[in-house]
Scaffold this motif. Structure first.
Motif, PDB file in Angstrom:
ATOM      1  N   LEU A 166      -3.851  -1.245  -5.839  1.00  0.00           N
ATOM      2  CA  LEU A 166      -2.440  -0.999  -5.541  1.00  0.00           C
ATOM      3  C   LEU A 166      -2.252   0.346  -4.860  1.00  0.00           C
ATOM      4  CD1 LEU A 166      -0.763  -2.300  -8.834  1.00  0.00           C
ATOM      5  CD2 LEU A 166      -1.010  -3.493  -6.665  1.00  0.00           C
ATOM      6  N   GLN A 167      -3.004   1.352  -5.304  1.00  0.00           N
ATOM      7  CA  GLN A 167      -2.924   2.676  -4.684  1.00  0.00           C
ATOM      8  C   GLN A 167      -3.348   2.613  -3.223  1.00  0.00           C
ATOM      9  OE1 GLN A 167      -5.343   5.608  -6.640  1.00  0.00           O
ATOM     10  NE2 GLN A 167      -4.630   7.276  -5.379  1.00  0.00           N
ATOM     11  N   ARG A 168      -4.400   1.832  -2.939  1.00  0.00           N
ATOM     12  CA  ARG A 168      -4.861   1.689  -1.560  1.00  0.00           C
ATOM     13  C   ARG A 168      -3.776   1.050  -0.693  1.00  0.00           C
ATOM     14  NH1 ARG A 168      -6.253  -2.125   1.588  1.00  0.00           N
ATOM     15  NH2 ARG A 168      -6.093  -3.701  -0.045  1.00  0.00           N
ATOM     16  N   ILE A 169      -3.118   0.027  -1.229  1.00  0.00           N
ATOM     17  CA  ILE A 169      -2.070  -0.670  -0.481  1.00  0.00           C
ATOM     18  C   ILE A 169      -0.924   0.280  -0.154  1.00  0.00           C
ATOM     19  CG2 ILE A 169      -0.282  -2.441  -0.699  1.00  0.00           C
ATOM     20  CD1 ILE A 169      -2.335  -4.092  -2.265  1.00  0.00           C
ATOM     21  N   SER A 227       1.499   5.243   4.360  1.00  0.00           N
ATOM     22  CA  SER A 227       1.917   6.636   4.474  1.00  0.00           C
ATOM     23  C   SER A 227       1.621   7.236   5.840  1.00  0.00           C
ATOM     24  CB  SER A 227       1.245   7.478   3.386  1.00  0.00           C
ATOM     25  OG  SER A 227      -0.161   7.473   3.560  1.00  0.00           O
ATOM     26  N   ARG A 228       0.836   6.547   6.668  1.00  0.00           N
ATOM     27  CA  ARG A 228       0.514   7.061   7.995  1.00  0.00           C
ATOM     28  C   ARG A 228       1.612   6.779   9.021  1.00  0.00           C
ATOM     29  NH1 ARG A 228      -5.701   4.650   8.207  1.00  0.00           N
ATOM     30  NH2 ARG A 228      -6.374   5.512   6.215  1.00  0.00           N
ATOM     31  N   HIS A 283       3.141   0.203  -8.763  1.00  0.00           N
ATOM     32  CA  HIS A 283       2.586   1.464  -8.254  1.00  0.00           C
ATOM     33  C   HIS A 283       3.579   2.081  -7.276  1.00  0.00           C
ATOM     34  CE1 HIS A 283      -0.706   4.304  -7.656  1.00  0.00           C
ATOM     35  NE2 HIS A 283      -0.339   4.356  -6.402  1.00  0.00           N
ATOM     36  N   VAL A 284       3.722   3.396  -7.345  1.00  0.00           N
ATOM     37  CA  VAL A 284       4.682   4.101  -6.495  1.00  0.00           C
ATOM     38  C   VAL A 284       4.032   5.365  -5.966  1.00  0.00           C
ATOM     39  CG1 VAL A 284       5.657   5.233  -8.537  1.00  0.00           C
ATOM     40  CG2 VAL A 284       6.982   5.153  -6.428  1.00  0.00           C
ATOM     41  N   ASP A 285       4.280   5.694  -4.702  1.00  0.00           N
ATOM     42  CA  ASP A 285       3.725   6.937  -4.172  1.00  0.00           C
ATOM     43  C   ASP A 285       4.665   8.103  -4.486  1.00  0.00           C
ATOM     44  OD1 ASP A 285       5.800   6.775  -2.338  1.00  0.00           O
ATOM     45  OD2 ASP A 285       4.520   6.424  -0.600  1.00  0.00           O
ATOM     46  N   GLY A 286       4.149   9.313  -4.293  1.00  0.00           N
ATOM     47  CA  GLY A 286       4.912  10.511  -4.638  1.00  0.00           C
ATOM     48  C   GLY A 286       6.215  10.640  -3.877  1.00  0.00           C
ATOM     49  N   ALA A 313      -2.318  -8.366  -3.479  1.00  0.00           N
ATOM     50  CA  ALA A 313      -3.330  -7.465  -4.022  1.00  0.00           C
ATOM     51  C   ALA A 313      -4.336  -8.250  -4.845  1.00  0.00           C
ATOM     52  CB  ALA A 313      -2.673  -6.400  -4.897  1.00  0.00           C
ATOM     53  N   GLU A 314      -5.607  -7.900  -4.697  1.00  0.00           N
ATOM     54  CA  GLU A 314      -6.634  -8.518  -5.522  1.00  0.00           C
ATOM     55  C   GLU A 314      -6.423  -8.083  -6.964  1.00  0.00           C
ATOM     56  OE1 GLU A 314     -11.517  -8.785  -5.852  1.00  0.00           O
ATOM     57  OE2 GLU A 314     -10.566  -7.713  -4.202  1.00  0.00           O
ATOM     58  N   ASN A 315      -6.197  -9.058  -7.840  1.00  0.00           N
ATOM     59  CA  ASN A 315      -5.860  -8.751  -9.225  1.00  0.00           C
ATOM     60  C   ASN A 315      -7.071  -8.990 -10.117  1.00  0.00           C
ATOM     61  OD1 ASN A 315      -4.713  -8.281 -11.667  1.00  0.00           O
ATOM     62  ND2 ASN A 315      -3.062  -9.765 -11.466  1.00  0.00           N
ATOM     63  N   HIS A 316      -7.594  -7.913 -10.689  1.00  0.00           N
ATOM     64  CA  HIS A 316      -8.724  -8.035 -11.599  1.00  0.00           C
ATOM     65  C   HIS A 316      -8.266  -8.305 -13.028  1.00  0.00           C
ATOM     66  CE1 HIS A 316     -11.391  -6.593  -8.418  1.00  0.00           C
ATOM     67  NE2 HIS A 316     -10.525  -5.649  -8.190  1.00  0.00           N
TER      68      HIS A 316
END
Length: 371
Positions: free
Chosen positions: A176-179, A184-185, A203-206, A276-279
């Motif tokens: 999720l962090q990767r997604i 952000s770019r 998941h949330v970015d800053g 997202a790939e869910n483990h």
């Protein structure tokens, strides 16, 4: 009879394989139940704060799992015991109190009709506040008791299940962090959030966290993203439910305009399908990535990033971003409201701090640092 060493090693290996492949869990749970000579094995996740329950129970009546998720998890007398148990710890019905359980509405109105016995073994997988996850083993109704062999086998394997689930959860969070970081770019990026079908934040970015603290257009309530405009919120939730069903019929590439007060420019909300790939075998499934676009906010975040990475002052960071547009020092200085001589002085310091000698090098290093 407990498991022999060879079978135990095979089962433990399978448990860790499943930590990276959620599709293996249904078959693994059936084998786990067989190894303990039980009728059923289930993975359960309950989070009272967000009214969430999820059950993976391959051998039980599907209607029983649905009823538990929809309602009965709130009345389960064993939940209190589960929240107090450390990861890998085994509990039985005795820890809850057999008489308490048998006298409960949960048992008399629901569980006695489930086709499974009342007795149980439960291994705690993780706890967080009042939220918990458990591996639950259940006997059949005609043999409603827990043997010593079943307890010993479960106690042998349960710590490995807890560790495997922790590994899967960690890999899922990294995914999720990767997604989120991918977005952000983008030049107008003002934050990204990954959500499930109910809008629950996974998941949330800053940048989004900062935006939510001061935003008048959306907010976080008990972990759920809500748009302040009722019409926009209804559209938002309808799209999420559609994506959860695997349908793009209601999906639109047109962003939702989130109007701001006092004539401020709106914030655009894009809703992108997320696979997202869910483990995790149970838990919340990511269905969408929310992207908030607003140039004013994104420029502020980029300036702060340059200040942190290179030790630039706010003015130097602002000038650096203007220089990236490639139309010369004079134009960049004009947009910053400074003279060309002041711009030259600032650029000398910027070059020193970034470690470059030419404008082209500055542009390359800054773009690489943001990528």
């Amino acid at each position: 009879m407990t498991m022999n060493t060879e079978d135990a090693f095979k089962m433990i290996g399978w448990i860790y394989d499943a930590s990276l492949d959620a599709e293996q869990w249904p078959d693994l749970l059936c084998s786990f139940a067989d190894a303990c000579r039980m009728e059923n094995a289930a993975l359960v996740v309950v989070d009272p704060e967000t009214a969430f329950s999820s059950v993976l129970s391959p051998r039980s009546d599907p209607d029983v799992a649905v009823a538990y998720n929809d309602c009965w998890w709130q009345h389960d007398p064993t939940a209190e015991t589960a929240t107090r148990s450390p990861a890998g710890h085994i509990t039985t019905l005795a820890d809850t109190g057999r008489d308490k359980f048998m006298a409960s509405a949960f048992y008399n109105d629901f569980w006695r009709h489930s086709g499974l016995g009342a007795d149980r073994l439960a291994a705690s997988l993780f706890t967080r506040g009042n939220a918990f996850s458990s591996l639950v083993l259940q006997p059949p109704t005609h043999r409603d008791f827990i043997s010593d062999e079943a307890y010993q086998t479960a106690a042998l394997l349960a710590p490995h299940v807890a560790k495997a689930v922790a590994i899967g959860r960690r890999f899922h969070q990294l995914e999720l962090q990767r997604i989120v970081l991918e977005q952000s770019r983008q030049p107008d990026h003002a934050g990204s959030i990954v959500v499930d079908q109910d809008g629950h934040c996974l998941h949330v970015d800053g940048t989004s966290e900062d935006l939510m603290r001061s935003s008048t257009v959306f907010k976080l309530e008990n972990g759920v993203v809500r748009l302040c405009d009722d019409k926009a919120d209804l559209r938002f939730r309808t799209v999420l439910q559609s994506l959860a069903k695997g349908s793009l019929a209601l999906y639109s590439t047109k962003p939702i305009q989130l109007e701001r007060p006092s004539g401020q420019p709106p914030i655009e909300l894009e809703i992108l399908p997320c696979r997202a790939e869910n483990h995790n075998p149970v838990g919340r499934r990511a269905v969408a990535k929310l992207i908030f676009n607003h140039r004013e906010i994104s420029l502020s975040a980029r300036r702060q990033g340059l200040q942190q990475r290179f030790g630039l002052t706010p003015t130097e960071a602002a000038l650096t971003l203007e220089m990236l547009k490639g139309d010369g020092r004079s134009a960049a200085a004009g947009r910053c409201g400074i003279s060309i001589n002041t711009a030259r002085t600032h650029l000398t310091r910027i070059f020193e701090k970034v470690g470059v000698k030419r404008q082209a090098e500055l542009v390359r290093v800054v773009i690489d640092s943001e990528g």
